[in-house]
Design a protein around this motif. Structure first.
Motif, PDB file in Angstrom:
ATOM      1  N   PRO A  60     -78.787 -19.641  -9.190  1.00  0.00           N
ATOM      2  CA  PRO A  60     -79.124 -19.705 -10.614  1.00  0.00           C
ATOM      3  C   PRO A  60     -80.619 -19.826 -10.902  1.00  0.00           C
ATOM      4  O   PRO A  60     -81.030 -20.526 -11.826  1.00  0.00           O
ATOM      5  CB  PRO A  60     -78.360 -20.939 -11.087  1.00  0.00           C
ATOM      6  CG  PRO A  60     -78.355 -21.840  -9.901  1.00  0.00           C
ATOM      7  CD  PRO A  60     -78.219 -20.921  -8.707  1.00  0.00           C
ATOM      8  N   LEU A  80     -76.527 -11.800 -26.708  1.00  0.00           N
ATOM      9  CA  LEU A  80     -76.777 -12.426 -25.412  1.00  0.00           C
ATOM     10  C   LEU A  80     -77.940 -11.715 -24.718  1.00  0.00           C
ATOM     11  O   LEU A  80     -78.220 -10.547 -25.002  1.00  0.00           O
ATOM     12  CB  LEU A  80     -75.531 -12.328 -24.519  1.00  0.00           C
ATOM     13  CG  LEU A  80     -74.335 -13.179 -24.933  1.00  0.00           C
ATOM     14  CD1 LEU A  80     -73.098 -12.767 -24.142  1.00  0.00           C
ATOM     15  CD2 LEU A  80     -74.621 -14.668 -24.720  1.00  0.00           C
ATOM     16  N   ASN A 100     -84.050 -21.044 -14.738  1.00  0.00           N
ATOM     17  CA  ASN A 100     -82.716 -21.639 -14.782  1.00  0.00           C
ATOM     18  C   ASN A 100     -81.779 -20.716 -15.554  1.00  0.00           C
ATOM     19  O   ASN A 100     -81.990 -20.473 -16.738  1.00  0.00           O
ATOM     20  CB  ASN A 100     -82.762 -23.013 -15.449  1.00  0.00           C
ATOM     21  CG  ASN A 100     -81.419 -23.713 -15.420  1.00  0.00           C
ATOM     22  OD1 ASN A 100     -80.512 -23.317 -14.692  1.00  0.00           O
ATOM     23  ND2 ASN A 100     -81.268 -24.755 -16.218  1.00  0.00           N
ATOM     24  N   GLY A 144     -78.766 -21.119 -16.683  1.00  0.00           N
ATOM     25  CA  GLY A 144     -78.245 -21.822 -17.851  1.00  0.00           C
ATOM     26  C   GLY A 144     -76.956 -21.228 -18.390  1.00  0.00           C
ATOM     27  O   GLY A 144     -76.477 -20.191 -17.939  1.00  0.00           O
ATOM     28  N   GLU A 145     -76.392 -21.902 -19.394  1.00  0.00           N
ATOM     29  CA  GLU A 145     -75.103 -21.463 -19.938  1.00  0.00           C
ATOM     30  C   GLU A 145     -75.199 -20.108 -20.635  1.00  0.00           C
ATOM     31  O   GLU A 145     -74.289 -19.288 -20.532  1.00  0.00           O
ATOM     32  CB  GLU A 145     -74.537 -22.521 -20.890  1.00  0.00           C
ATOM     33  CG  GLU A 145     -74.059 -23.776 -20.181  1.00  0.00           C
ATOM     34  CD  GLU A 145     -73.068 -23.471 -19.059  1.00  0.00           C
ATOM     35  OE1 GLU A 145     -72.117 -22.681 -19.288  1.00  0.00           O
ATOM     36  OE2 GLU A 145     -73.239 -24.014 -17.957  1.00  0.00           O
ATOM     37  N   ASP A 146     -76.299 -19.848 -21.343  1.00  0.00           N
ATOM     38  CA  ASP A 146     -76.453 -18.533 -21.970  1.00  0.00           C
ATOM     39  C   ASP A 146     -76.552 -17.439 -20.919  1.00  0.00           C
ATOM     40  O   ASP A 146     -76.030 -16.330 -21.100  1.00  0.00           O
ATOM     41  CB  ASP A 146     -77.700 -18.495 -22.866  1.00  0.00           C
ATOM     42  CG  ASP A 146     -77.490 -19.167 -24.204  1.00  0.00           C
ATOM     43  OD1 ASP A 146     -76.336 -19.540 -24.506  1.00  0.00           O
ATOM     44  OD2 ASP A 146     -78.470 -19.319 -24.957  1.00  0.00           O
ATOM     45  N   TYR A 189     -75.222 -17.501 -17.809  1.00  0.00           N
ATOM     46  CA  TYR A 189     -73.888 -17.291 -17.248  1.00  0.00           C
ATOM     47  C   TYR A 189     -72.995 -16.529 -18.225  1.00  0.00           C
ATOM     48  O   TYR A 189     -72.228 -15.643 -17.830  1.00  0.00           O
ATOM     49  CB  TYR A 189     -73.235 -18.626 -16.883  1.00  0.00           C
ATOM     50  CG  TYR A 189     -73.674 -19.192 -15.560  1.00  0.00           C
ATOM     51  CD1 TYR A 189     -73.331 -18.568 -14.357  1.00  0.00           C
ATOM     52  CD2 TYR A 189     -74.425 -20.369 -15.497  1.00  0.00           C
ATOM     53  CE1 TYR A 189     -73.729 -19.103 -13.141  1.00  0.00           C
ATOM     54  CE2 TYR A 189     -74.821 -20.903 -14.279  1.00  0.00           C
ATOM     55  CZ  TYR A 189     -74.476 -20.265 -13.104  1.00  0.00           C
ATOM     56  OH  TYR A 189     -74.876 -20.787 -11.891  1.00  0.00           O
ATOM     57  N   ALA A 190     -73.092 -16.861 -19.523  1.00  0.00           N
ATOM     58  CA  ALA A 190     -72.286 -16.163 -20.531  1.00  0.00           C
ATOM     59  C   ALA A 190     -72.628 -14.679 -20.571  1.00  0.00           C
ATOM     60  O   ALA A 190     -71.749 -13.825 -20.725  1.00  0.00           O
ATOM     61  CB  ALA A 190     -72.502 -16.792 -21.908  1.00  0.00           C
ATOM     62  N   GLU A 198     -71.093 -13.001 -17.460  1.00  0.00           N
ATOM     63  CA  GLU A 198     -69.646 -12.874 -17.621  1.00  0.00           C
ATOM     64  C   GLU A 198     -69.290 -11.788 -18.634  1.00  0.00           C
ATOM     65  O   GLU A 198     -68.321 -11.036 -18.439  1.00  0.00           O
ATOM     66  CB  GLU A 198     -69.056 -14.220 -18.032  1.00  0.00           C
ATOM     67  CG  GLU A 198     -69.125 -15.263 -16.913  1.00  0.00           C
ATOM     68  CD  GLU A 198     -68.795 -16.669 -17.384  1.00  0.00           C
ATOM     69  OE1 GLU A 198     -68.534 -16.845 -18.602  1.00  0.00           O
ATOM     70  OE2 GLU A 198     -68.811 -17.596 -16.547  1.00  0.00           O
ATOM     71  N   ARG A 230     -70.035 -19.396 -10.141  1.00  0.00           N
ATOM     72  CA  ARG A 230     -70.606 -20.751 -10.223  1.00  0.00           C
ATOM     73  C   ARG A 230     -70.702 -21.385  -8.849  1.00  0.00           C
ATOM     74  O   ARG A 230     -71.277 -22.409  -8.671  1.00  0.00           O
ATOM     75  CB  ARG A 230     -69.739 -21.624 -11.136  1.00  0.00           C
ATOM     76  CG  ARG A 230     -69.483 -21.037 -12.508  1.00  0.00           C
ATOM     77  CD  ARG A 230     -70.617 -21.280 -13.455  1.00  0.00           C
ATOM     78  NE  ARG A 230     -70.324 -20.743 -14.784  1.00  0.00           N
ATOM     79  CZ  ARG A 230     -70.775 -21.257 -15.926  1.00  0.00           C
ATOM     80  NH1 ARG A 230     -71.548 -22.331 -15.907  1.00  0.00           N
ATOM     81  NH2 ARG A 230     -70.497 -20.700 -17.081  1.00  0.00           N
TER      82      ARG A 230
END
Length: 276
Positions: free
Chosen positions: A70, A179, A245, A247-249, A251-252, A255, A276
């Motif tokens: 990541p 995104l 990093n 981060g969640e954005d 990874y989103a 995906e 992950r």
């Protein structure tokens, strides 16, 4: 430790400190500089170094052997691939059934192009021709190909080839998903501790940001005849918060891209938990 990444300015900027032994506790690196299409193939064949920079578009094929790190990769906004033509038009129907050059069939650029074309090019495009990215713009200019999918610094230099911007796939993706665009991923063999790899990569990124001039000679040595101004623009665009990093954005975004591509049959189905 063996690592492979491209000679592009963003990669050399990110890894300069680690390559030159400036990160305390990090192992020495033996570097292979290779175009991303080559690193994609090395990872897929299981013949690659322990750590590689590959396209996110190639990730589903290698997740059984490699883990996503990541940190150190390339995601962002306003940095997407472009579809270029010689003809002055932004009508996507102009490339229906035509020959299109792409830098790789296992790349984010290619996935974005195919997802965009499915929505905007009736009947689809014609032949897909894979060629090194630096050969694509001359081929379009010279009429050897009808359209070209380009990446990297081509977004800054295509006007010098008198080419037309049909569409910016990054803008299309961002408008459609809100995104960032997942471009290049750092992966590490699953026999390694990916958190350790991420720690050293993050330290290298942070060192580069804190000392931007120190890496300039190394960056320009590998910059494939780019001017310092274009190299800096390249770094400013592709090295950002997601490099430090995911981060969640981040990874989103990964995906969303790979999930859509899997539904279209462009990549194999995979377990998202493996990211992950």
């Amino acid at each position: 430790m063996n690592i492979a990444f491209s000679p592009c300015p963003n990669d050399t900027f990110v890894f300069h400190a680690w390559v030159h032994g400036l990160i305390e506790g990090a192992p020495n690196l033996n570097v292979t500089y290779a175009d991303i299409d080559i690193t994609n193939k090395l990872a897929a064949e299981g013949k690659g170094p322990e750590v590689l920079k590959i396209s996110y578009g190639a990730l589903p094929w290698v997740l059984s052997e490699y883990a996503l790190v990541p940190c150190g990769g390339a995601l962002g906004r306003g940095c997407g691939p472009l579809v270029l033509t010689k003809e002055k038009t932004n009508d996507p129907t102009a490339i229906a059934g035509r020959r299109v050059a792409v830098p790789s069939e296992r790349s984010t650029a290619y996935l974005l192009f195919r997802l965009w074309a499915a929505q905007n090019v009736p009947g689809g495009v014609g032949e897909i021709v894979v060629m090194p990215f630096h050969e694509i713009m001359p081929a379009v200019r010279d009429g050897k190909i009808d359209a070209g999918l380009v990446i990297h610094e081509a977004r800054f230099t295509y006007p010098s080839y008198d080419l037309n911007l049909m569409t910016d796939l990054g803008s299309w993706w961002e408008e459609d998903t809100n995104l960032p665009i997942p471009l290049g991923a750092i992966i590490a063999h699953r026999s390694l501790d990916k958190n350790e790899i991420a720690k050293w990569a993050r330290a290298s990124v942070e060192y580069a940001w804190a000392n931007p001039r120190i890496s300039s000679d190394y960056v320009m040595e590998h910059a494939q005849e780019l001017s310092p101004e274009v190299a800096k623009s390249h770094i400013d665009l592709y090295v950002n918060e997601f490099t430090a990093n995911l981060g969640e954005d981040g990874y989103a975004a990964v995906e969303a891209l790979l999930g859509r591509a899997a539904k279209e049959g462009l990549v194999p189905e995979f377990d998202f938990a493996a990211l992950r």
